[in-house]
Design a protein around this motif. Structure first.
Motif, PDB file in Angstrom:
ATOM      1  N   ALA A 131       0.828  -1.200   0.000  1.00  0.00           N
ATOM      2  CA  ALA A 131       0.000   0.000   0.000  1.00  0.00           C
ATOM      3  C   ALA A 131       0.861   1.249   0.000  1.00  0.00           C
ATOM      4  N   ARG A 132       0.215   2.378  -0.336  1.00  0.00           N
ATOM      5  CA  ARG A 132       0.880   3.686  -0.324  1.00  0.00           C
ATOM      6  C   ARG A 132       0.333   4.513   0.831  1.00  0.00           C
ATOM      7  N   VAL A 133       1.205   5.254   1.511  1.00  0.00           N
ATOM      8  CA  VAL A 133       0.779   6.157   2.572  1.00  0.00           C
ATOM      9  C   VAL A 133       1.308   7.555   2.272  1.00  0.00           C
ATOM     10  N   LEU A 134       0.670   8.552   2.867  1.00  0.00           N
ATOM     11  CA  LEU A 134       1.073   9.947   2.694  1.00  0.00           C
ATOM     12  C   LEU A 134       1.393  10.572   4.042  1.00  0.00           C
ATOM     13  N   LEU A 135       2.340  11.486   4.045  1.00  0.00           N
ATOM     14  CA  LEU A 135       2.674  12.203   5.265  1.00  0.00           C
ATOM     15  C   LEU A 135       1.565  13.183   5.629  1.00  0.00           C
ATOM     16  N   HIS A 136       1.333  13.309   6.925  1.00  0.00           N
ATOM     17  CA  HIS A 136       0.322  14.263   7.397  1.00  0.00           C
ATOM     18  C   HIS A 136       0.713  14.703   8.798  1.00  0.00           C
ATOM     19  N   PRO A 137       0.654  16.000   9.114  1.00  0.00           N
ATOM     20  CA  PRO A 137       1.007  16.437  10.471  1.00  0.00           C
ATOM     21  C   PRO A 137       0.055  15.838  11.500  1.00  0.00           C
ATOM     22  N   ASP A 138       0.605  15.486  12.649  1.00  0.00           N
ATOM     23  CA  ASP A 138      -0.184  14.930  13.749  1.00  0.00           C
ATOM     24  C   ASP A 138      -0.782  16.100  14.527  1.00  0.00           C
ATOM     25  N   LEU A 139      -2.079  16.305  14.382  1.00  0.00           N
ATOM     26  CA  LEU A 139      -2.759  17.467  14.954  1.00  0.00           C
ATOM     27  C   LEU A 139      -3.553  17.123  16.209  1.00  0.00           C
ATOM     28  N   ARG A 140      -3.271  15.986  16.802  1.00  0.00           N
ATOM     29  CA  ARG A 140      -4.113  15.497  17.896  1.00  0.00           C
ATOM     30  C   ARG A 140      -3.699  16.075  19.250  1.00  0.00           C
ATOM     31  N   HIS A 141      -4.496  15.713  20.257  1.00  0.00           N
ATOM     32  CA  HIS A 141      -4.288  16.170  21.632  1.00  0.00           C
ATOM     33  C   HIS A 141      -3.181  15.363  22.317  1.00  0.00           C
ATOM     34  N   ASN A 142      -3.027  15.573  23.607  1.00  0.00           N
ATOM     35  CA  ASN A 142      -1.982  14.901  24.373  1.00  0.00           C
ATOM     36  C   ASN A 142      -2.469  13.658  25.113  1.00  0.00           C
ATOM     37  N   PHE A 143      -3.562  13.070  24.635  1.00  0.00           N
ATOM     38  CA  PHE A 143      -4.087  11.848  25.251  1.00  0.00           C
ATOM     39  C   PHE A 143      -4.089  10.688  24.264  1.00  0.00           C
ATOM     40  N   CYS A 144      -3.117  10.665  23.346  1.00  0.00           N
ATOM     41  CA  CYS A 144      -3.137   9.668  22.272  1.00  0.00           C
ATOM     42  C   CYS A 144      -2.788   8.259  22.741  1.00  0.00           C
ATOM     43  N   GLU A 145      -2.325   8.111  23.978  1.00  0.00           N
ATOM     44  CA  GLU A 145      -2.082   6.767  24.506  1.00  0.00           C
ATOM     45  C   GLU A 145      -3.388   6.094  24.921  1.00  0.00           C
ATOM     46  N   LEU A 152     -11.622  13.744  15.562  1.00  0.00           N
ATOM     47  CA  LEU A 152     -11.709  14.616  14.390  1.00  0.00           C
ATOM     48  C   LEU A 152     -10.377  14.756  13.652  1.00  0.00           C
ATOM     49  N   PRO A 153      -9.219  14.959  14.324  1.00  0.00           N
ATOM     50  CA  PRO A 153      -7.963  15.028  13.573  1.00  0.00           C
ATOM     51  C   PRO A 153      -7.657  13.745  12.800  1.00  0.00           C
ATOM     52  N   ASN A 154      -8.016  12.589  13.369  1.00  0.00           N
ATOM     53  CA  ASN A 154      -7.827  11.317  12.669  1.00  0.00           C
ATOM     54  C   ASN A 154      -8.708  11.243  11.428  1.00  0.00           C
ATOM     55  N   VAL A 155      -9.950  11.702  11.572  1.00  0.00           N
ATOM     56  CA  VAL A 155     -10.894  11.700  10.452  1.00  0.00           C
ATOM     57  C   VAL A 155     -10.376  12.583   9.316  1.00  0.00           C
ATOM     58  N   ILE A 156      -9.869  13.769   9.666  1.00  0.00           N
ATOM     59  CA  ILE A 156      -9.352  14.697   8.651  1.00  0.00           C
ATOM     60  C   ILE A 156      -8.149  14.084   7.937  1.00  0.00           C
ATOM     61  N   ALA A 157      -7.249  13.456   8.712  1.00  0.00           N
ATOM     62  CA  ALA A 157      -6.067  12.838   8.109  1.00  0.00           C
ATOM     63  C   ALA A 157      -6.458  11.686   7.182  1.00  0.00           C
ATOM     64  N   LYS A 158      -7.401  10.863   7.618  1.00  0.00           N
ATOM     65  CA  LYS A 158      -7.826   9.724   6.798  1.00  0.00           C
ATOM     66  C   LYS A 158      -8.498  10.197   5.505  1.00  0.00           C
ATOM     67  N   LYS A 159      -9.344  11.211   5.621  1.00  0.00           N
ATOM     68  CA  LYS A 159     -10.007  11.747   4.428  1.00  0.00           C
ATOM     69  C   LYS A 159      -8.995  12.335   3.459  1.00  0.00           C
ATOM     70  N   MET A 171       1.617   9.927  10.180  1.00  0.00           N
ATOM     71  CA  MET A 171       1.588  11.209  10.859  1.00  0.00           C
ATOM     72  C   MET A 171       2.922  11.504  11.545  1.00  0.00           C
ATOM     73  N   PHE A 172       3.199  12.784  11.695  1.00  0.00           N
ATOM     74  CA  PHE A 172       4.486  13.191  12.278  1.00  0.00           C
ATOM     75  C   PHE A 172       4.302  14.403  13.180  1.00  0.00           C
ATOM     76  N   ARG A 173       5.205  14.508  14.148  1.00  0.00           N
ATOM     77  CA  ARG A 173       5.357  15.707  14.959  1.00  0.00           C
ATOM     78  C   ARG A 173       6.779  16.235  14.743  1.00  0.00           C
ATOM     79  N   THR A 174       7.082  17.379  15.359  1.00  0.00           N
ATOM     80  CA  THR A 174       8.383  18.018  15.143  1.00  0.00           C
ATOM     81  C   THR A 174       9.056  18.318  16.472  1.00  0.00           C
ATOM     82  N   ASP A 175      10.346  18.017  16.547  1.00  0.00           N
ATOM     83  CA  ASP A 175      11.160  18.430  17.681  1.00  0.00           C
ATOM     84  C   ASP A 175      12.424  19.088  17.152  1.00  0.00           C
TER      85      ASP A 175
END
Length: 285
Positions: A131-145, A152-159, A171-175
């Motif tokens: 399969a193919r995947v695309l990069l997308h910024p991780d826009l979610r909250h701090n309770f992802c565990e 909603l951020p997951n829905v937007i990324a999937k769409k 998905m990615f974050r930045t440090d």
């Protein structure tokens, strides 16, 4: 129409069941989980329930049913819905407000929903071709565990990825080191660098049940596993990119954006081992 279970009652899916001021609906104040049903068994049900209970305790939401009760209701629903293969969906919310109010009391009665539905269809060729995947910024909250219903951020990324012909988001974050991989909109990732498997460490990402089982299988197969941050810049050095989820199992990724990867032997071996583990699993000990 399906038969569903809501707060102790079996209803048809077209019946009104959730109240307007349920906190899961107005605030996303709830949890969920999805368990694969195979040959009438709910695969790794105990693991899923234990994880959900830990999250409920973390958020202070009462967990109203035990493992045996959830299993029995699931079996009844699968029979009533005439399903042997499918998905068990669980949802737990903090309950219903008298009026909509951000502040919650401690004496709410939770809302618990249990659904057995047909499995979402996937073309079986996807495991052969990848399969193919695309990069997308991780826009979610701090309770992802925790598997919260605030998706909603997951829905937007999937769409975003599906509208561009791809299978999933990476998905990615930045440090200070750059962009690093977190997970997918509904999946986990692992990577094989030619010598060892590298998995993004659990830091505000979900400890996925499939991820846990596959990493255990890799160690059983004497494959070294390293858990750390994986940076986007490193991806081109990887021999295999592998997606993990309840539905997708162990899925080879052959493209990240337009960068191509080979469908390697590690993904194939892990998928065979994972399917064998699922086939041997009993829902309740």
């Amino acid at each position: 129409m399906l038969y569903i279970f809501v707060n102790g009652k079996i209803l048809d899916s077209e019946s009104p069941a959730i109240k307007v001021f349920d906190r899961g609906m107005v605030f996303g104040d709830g949890l969920y989980d999805v368990i694969k049903m195979q040959n009438g068994n709910f695969i790794f049900l105990e693991d899923h329930i234990e994880r959900m209970k830990k999250s409920a305790k973390f958020f202070g939401i009462k967990f109203p049913y035990d493992l045996e009760e959830i299993f029995e209701v699931g079996q009844k629903l699968s029979a009533m819905n005439d399903l042997k293969e499918g998905e068990l969906y669980l949802q737990l919310t903090r309950g219903v407000d008298i009026i909509r109010d951000h502040v919650f009391e401690d004496d709410y009665e939770p809302t618990f929903v249990e659904i057995v539905q047909p499995v979402r269809k996937m073309n079986p060729e996807i495991w052969q071709v990848g399969a193919r995947v695309l990069l997308h910024p991780d826009l979610r909250h701090n309770f992802c565990e925790h598997k919260t219903t605030d998706l909603l951020p997951n829905v937007i990324a999937k769409k975003y990825v599906r509208s561009r012909g791809a299978y999933e988001a990476l998905m990615f974050r930045t440090d200070e080191g750059g962009k690093y991989v977190t997970e997918g909109a509904s999946s986990s990732y692992i990577f094989f660098d030619g010598e060892k498997i590298i998995a993004p460490k659990i830091e505000n990402i979900l400890p996925g049940i499939t991820r846990i089982k596959v990493l255990w299988l890799a160690k059983e197969m004497d494959i070294e596993v390293e858990e750390r941050r994986v940076y986007i810049d490193e991806l081109l050095k990887m021999k295999e990119v592998i997606l993990l989820s309840t539905l997708s199992r162990v899925l080879p990724i052959v493209k990240v954006e337009n960068f191509e990867f080979k469908k390697g032997e590690i993904a194939k071996k892990l998928d065979v081992a994972f399917m064998d583990l699922c086939a041997s699993h009993l829902s309740v000990k």
